[in-house]
Design a protein around this motif. Structure first.
Motif, PDB file in Angstrom:
ATOM      1  N   LEU A  17      36.133 -62.125  -0.833  1.00  0.00           N
ATOM      2  CA  LEU A  17      35.098 -61.649  -1.553  1.00  0.00           C
ATOM      3  C   LEU A  17      35.961 -61.041  -3.265  1.00  0.00           C
ATOM      4  CD1 LEU A  17      32.749 -60.398   0.938  1.00  0.00           C
ATOM      5  CD2 LEU A  17      32.707 -62.707  -0.203  1.00  0.00           C
ATOM      6  N   SER A  18      37.060 -61.205  -3.394  1.00  0.00           N
ATOM      7  CA  SER A  18      37.168 -60.491  -4.520  1.00  0.00           C
ATOM      8  C   SER A  18      38.998 -62.124  -5.322  1.00  0.00           C
ATOM      9  CB  SER A  18      38.625 -59.194  -4.438  1.00  0.00           C
ATOM     10  OG  SER A  18      39.491 -59.831  -3.498  1.00  0.00           O
ATOM     11  N   THR A  19      38.937 -61.736  -6.245  1.00  0.00           N
ATOM     12  CA  THR A  19      38.703 -62.807  -6.975  1.00  0.00           C
ATOM     13  C   THR A  19      40.750 -63.077  -6.381  1.00  0.00           C
ATOM     14  OG1 THR A  19      38.755 -61.712  -9.572  1.00  0.00           O
ATOM     15  CG2 THR A  19      40.403 -63.365  -9.188  1.00  0.00           C
ATOM     16  N   ASP A  20      41.403 -62.052  -6.217  1.00  0.00           N
ATOM     17  CA  ASP A  20      42.657 -62.225  -5.462  1.00  0.00           C
ATOM     18  C   ASP A  20      42.553 -62.972  -3.879  1.00  0.00           C
ATOM     19  OD1 ASP A  20      43.995 -61.078  -8.698  1.00  0.00           O
ATOM     20  OD2 ASP A  20      44.322 -59.619  -7.154  1.00  0.00           O
ATOM     21  N   ALA A  21      41.914 -62.120  -3.366  1.00  0.00           N
ATOM     22  CA  ALA A  21      41.641 -63.114  -2.077  1.00  0.00           C
ATOM     23  C   ALA A  21      41.284 -63.780  -2.301  1.00  0.00           C
ATOM     24  CB  ALA A  21      41.333 -62.201  -1.128  1.00  0.00           C
ATOM     25  N   GLU A  22      39.976 -64.527  -2.580  1.00  0.00           N
ATOM     26  CA  GLU A  22      39.587 -65.814  -3.001  1.00  0.00           C
ATOM     27  C   GLU A  22      40.241 -67.128  -3.312  1.00  0.00           C
ATOM     28  OE1 GLU A  22      35.994 -66.802  -1.671  1.00  0.00           O
ATOM     29  OE2 GLU A  22      36.283 -65.090  -1.009  1.00  0.00           O
ATOM     30  N   LEU A  23      40.965 -66.702  -4.736  1.00  0.00           N
ATOM     31  CA  LEU A  23      42.653 -67.146  -4.803  1.00  0.00           C
ATOM     32  C   LEU A  23      43.564 -67.721  -3.539  1.00  0.00           C
ATOM     33  CD1 LEU A  23      42.944 -66.416  -8.945  1.00  0.00           C
ATOM     34  CD2 LEU A  23      41.786 -68.181  -7.692  1.00  0.00           C
ATOM     35  N   LYS A  24      43.669 -66.107  -3.079  1.00  0.00           N
ATOM     36  CA  LYS A  24      44.832 -66.649  -2.125  1.00  0.00           C
ATOM     37  C   LYS A  24      44.303 -67.616  -0.985  1.00  0.00           C
ATOM     38  CE  LYS A  24      45.002 -63.451   0.979  1.00  0.00           C
ATOM     39  NZ  LYS A  24      45.751 -62.336   1.875  1.00  0.00           N
ATOM     40  N   LEU A  25      43.555 -67.387  -0.752  1.00  0.00           N
ATOM     41  CA  LEU A  25      42.531 -68.671   0.411  1.00  0.00           C
ATOM     42  C   LEU A  25      41.967 -69.977   0.029  1.00  0.00           C
ATOM     43  CD1 LEU A  25      39.549 -66.240   2.300  1.00  0.00           C
ATOM     44  CD2 LEU A  25      40.915 -67.467   2.901  1.00  0.00           C
TER      45      LEU A  25
END
Ligand code: NIG
Ligand code: FE
Length: 429
Positions: A172-180
């Motif tokens: 639910l944030s750009t960084d965390a979604e990309l990490k997933l």
């Protein structure tokens, strides 16, 4: 799965004389099946062959039919990989087209709360549920997320799943979604199961945000970043009461399409807020859940060519009424089945889902097997024969420890999958 992951996951097969492409499995023959599920029939069930075999070259099916015929052209003694099914059932590998299989943290206490009568929506509204998993995922590093997913892929493979869709959505944030999404790609690379990635930044509204501003973030920031990295194939939205409404969902999915991500919709899980209309209008590959769908909504999906994906394990876990599978099946529309594996629905076995589809939704065993293979592949736009064992299809198959298809749902609690073949190689036994 990429070619690289095939060799990483289970090692290359080299011809006995050392010649040939070290990554190529060469000739694979699976023979002696009591019954072999080939693919869809003319209706909503499956076509089977008795006393059957299939042959594959370099991971692609080249022949299927009676064992005697197939072995005449492709003798088992010439095969690089020969599997004697020994009078047992062979099916295409299961395809699981809806999971949230990448996450961290623990929500077993919510299971107990739900047993005590607390609702899923109340847990979410109080900052639990998806939002709790989001906190755990944000705190986890990428390698941990990959390792968690690989562990789940091991279980899925052991239960006969050879292709699985995995959604992001606990970042639910750009960084965390990309990490997933990077962690999903890494797990795919490391594991023989084929993983199909879906971006689901619109899985919930983060705790510190309001829905409209967050919708804009998904559209303006997250989607472009995901598209730029090229690490997702689909874009999914939780179009639901108290989450994203129909208009916000439509905007997100349209933006996803612009970014070349095919739409998918979580529709009518708790309330009908018009999600099936959204799915039909944006040309979604699938609309999933459909617990509260009325006849009009179902017709819109059928008319729009949207594949219905039913998730009976979710209804089972929530103690909800099952989706109306017969409404689709009786009208000649096959339905896809999926586990919906996530911390709220801890189910990784498609065999269990097939049982629930039969017992809970009155699908016939043939209809359920089609839903777990060919129609499931359609729900994730796989048109290369995935979910079948027809010539041209990837040689992904399961030898089950039973003799007939009906025994998969009949075995309520036992995993029937014995040996699993991916791209022509035995990857689990
Ligand atoms: O499909 N409904 C939204 N997403 C999941 C649940 C995810 C969760 O509770 O963590 C579902 O059921
Ligand atoms: Fe879901």
């Amino acid at each position: 799965m990429s070619d690289e992951s095939s060799s990483e996951g289970h090692g290359p097969t080299v011809a006995a004389d050392g010649s040939g492409d070290p990554d190529s499995p060469g000739l694979t023959v699976v023979h002696g099946a009591s019954e072999l599920v080939v693919g869809p029939d003319e209706g909503v069930g499956v076509e089977t062959v008795a006393d059957a075999a299939f042959a594959a070259e370099d991971g692609q099916v080249v022949a299927v039919g009676e064992t005697e015929e197939v072995l005449r052209e492709y003798p088992a003694e010439n095969a690089d990989v020969a599997v004697d099914a020994d009078g047992r059932l062979v099916t295409p590998g299961f395809v699981d087209p809806h999971t949230h299989a990448i996450f961290a943290g623990d929500r077993t206490d919510e299971f107990e709360a739900k047993l005590g009568g607390t609702s899923y929506e109340d847990i979410l509204a109080a900052g639990g549920g998806i939002l709790r998993t989001v906190r755990a995922v944000r705190a986890a590093d990428e390698a941990t997320l990959t390792a968690n997913l690989v562990e789940h892929l091991d279980v899925m493979l052991a239960h006969g799943t050879t292709t699985v869709e995995v959604k992001s959505g606990y970042g639910l944030s750009t960084d965390a979604e990309l990490k997933l999404l990077r962690a999903i790609a890494a797990a795919d690379e490391a594991h023989p199961v084929t993983v199909v990635p879906t971006f689901m930044g619109a899985h919930a509204v983060p705790e510190d945000r309001e829905v409209e501003g967050y919708t804009e973030e998904v559209i303006e920031e997250q989607l472009p970043a995901v598209a730029d990295q090229g690490i997702a194939e689909f874009c999914d939205v939780f179009c639901e009461r108290g989450v994203f409404d129909a208009e916000q969902s439509r905007r997100i999915l349209a933006a996803g399409l612009e970014a070349s991500l095919t739409p998918k919709v979580h529709a009518d899980e708790f309330a009908d807020v018009g999600a099936t209309g959204v799915a039909a209008d944006v040309g979604a590959a699938s609309a999933d859940h459909l617990l509260k769908t009325d006849d009009e909504g179902a017709d819109r999906l059928v008319d729009g060519g949207v594949t219905p994906v039913l998730l009976p394990a979710t209804a089972f876990a929530l103690g909800e009424e099952y989706a109306d599978a017969r409404r689709f099946l009786d009208g000649g529309t096959p339905v896809a089945l999926a586990t919906d594996f996530n911390p709220n629905c801890y189910a990784r076995s498609m065999g269990f889902v097939v049982t629930l589809a039969c017992v809970g939704m009155r699908a016939t065993p043939d209809e359920a097997l089609r839903g777990a293979t060919h129609t499931a592949a359609r729900a994730i736009d796989r048109t290369d024969g995935t979910g079948t064992l027809r010539p041209g299809a990837p040689a992904d198959a399961v030898v089950h420890d039973v003799t007939a298809g009906v025994e998969i749902p009949y075995n309520l609690d036992v995993n029937t999958a014995d040996r699993v073949v991916v791209d022509g190689e035995v990857v689990h036994e």
